[in-house]
Write a protein that holds these residues in place. Sequence first.
Motif, short mmCIF file in Angstrom:
data_model
loop_
_atom_site.label_atom_id
_atom_site.label_comp_id
_atom_site.label_asym_id
_atom_site.label_seq_id
_atom_site.Cartn_x
_atom_site.Cartn_y
_atom_site.Cartn_z
N UNK A 62 0.84 -1.19 0.00
CA UNK A 62 0.00 0.00 0.00
C UNK A 62 0.87 1.24 0.00
N UNK A 63 0.67 2.07 -1.01
CA UNK A 63 1.31 3.38 -1.06
C UNK A 63 0.24 4.45 -0.89
N UNK A 64 -0.82 4.34 -1.68
CA UNK A 64 -1.87 5.34 -1.63
C UNK A 64 -3.26 4.75 -1.56
N UNK A 65 -3.37 3.53 -1.08
CA UNK A 65 -4.68 2.91 -0.94
C UNK A 65 -4.78 1.51 -1.52
N UNK A 66 -3.68 0.94 -1.93
CA UNK A 66 -3.72 -0.34 -2.64
C UNK A 66 -4.05 -1.55 -1.79
N UNK A 81 -0.10 -0.78 7.46
CA UNK A 81 0.63 -0.74 8.73
C UNK A 81 1.49 0.51 8.81
N UNK A 82 1.95 0.82 10.00
CA UNK A 82 2.87 1.92 10.22
C UNK A 82 4.17 1.65 9.46
N UNK A 83 4.72 2.70 8.87
CA UNK A 83 5.98 2.58 8.12
C UNK A 83 7.05 1.90 8.97
N UNK A 99 5.39 3.57 1.09
CA UNK A 99 5.18 2.15 0.81
C UNK A 99 5.18 1.32 2.08
N UNK A 100 4.18 0.50 2.25
CA UNK A 100 4.15 -0.46 3.35
C UNK A 100 3.55 -1.77 2.87
N UNK A 101 3.95 -2.85 3.49
CA UNK A 101 3.38 -4.17 3.23
C UNK A 101 2.42 -4.46 4.37
N UNK A 102 1.28 -5.06 4.06
CA UNK A 102 0.32 -5.33 5.12
C UNK A 102 -0.60 -6.48 4.79
#
Length: 156
Positions: A62-66, A81-83, A99-102
Amino acid sequence: MQEQFFIGKTNMDAWGHGASSENTDFGPVKNPWDTTRVAGGSSGGNAAAIAARMTAFGIGEDTGGSIRNPSAWCNITGLKVTYGRVSRYGCIAYVSSFDTMGPMAKTVVDCALILKEIAGQDPLDATSSGQPVPDYLKLLNNNIKGLVLGMPKECF
């Protein structure tokens, strides 16, 4: 530490650049609740597969809503999630500081279980956090009495 592997492949916008999962190499991702609609976000393949109960969970970027958008559009639970909470090692950076993975799953409980497994410091990602990983499942039972949520008046 025991190695863990997650195996699977779902359809998504190429390189994660998209907001609808329509412009993919394999054709548009259909929303399983209404196939005249798309699944949304670049992680739409995950959301559609989870909503259709083809898999128990997925890991989205997720970067902007993905993660958030396709989760909402397909009636599942997704968490940006939190960076630094989850390693981004192996991901192609889009906007690195966002960018975060969640996790994406059918329920909040499932997301809590998955997040506990994927969170934590990764020696291959200098931006991953060294903070201890809490038991997210136990945190779900915290009392929220007195919690105040704010919304800008411009939203109404």
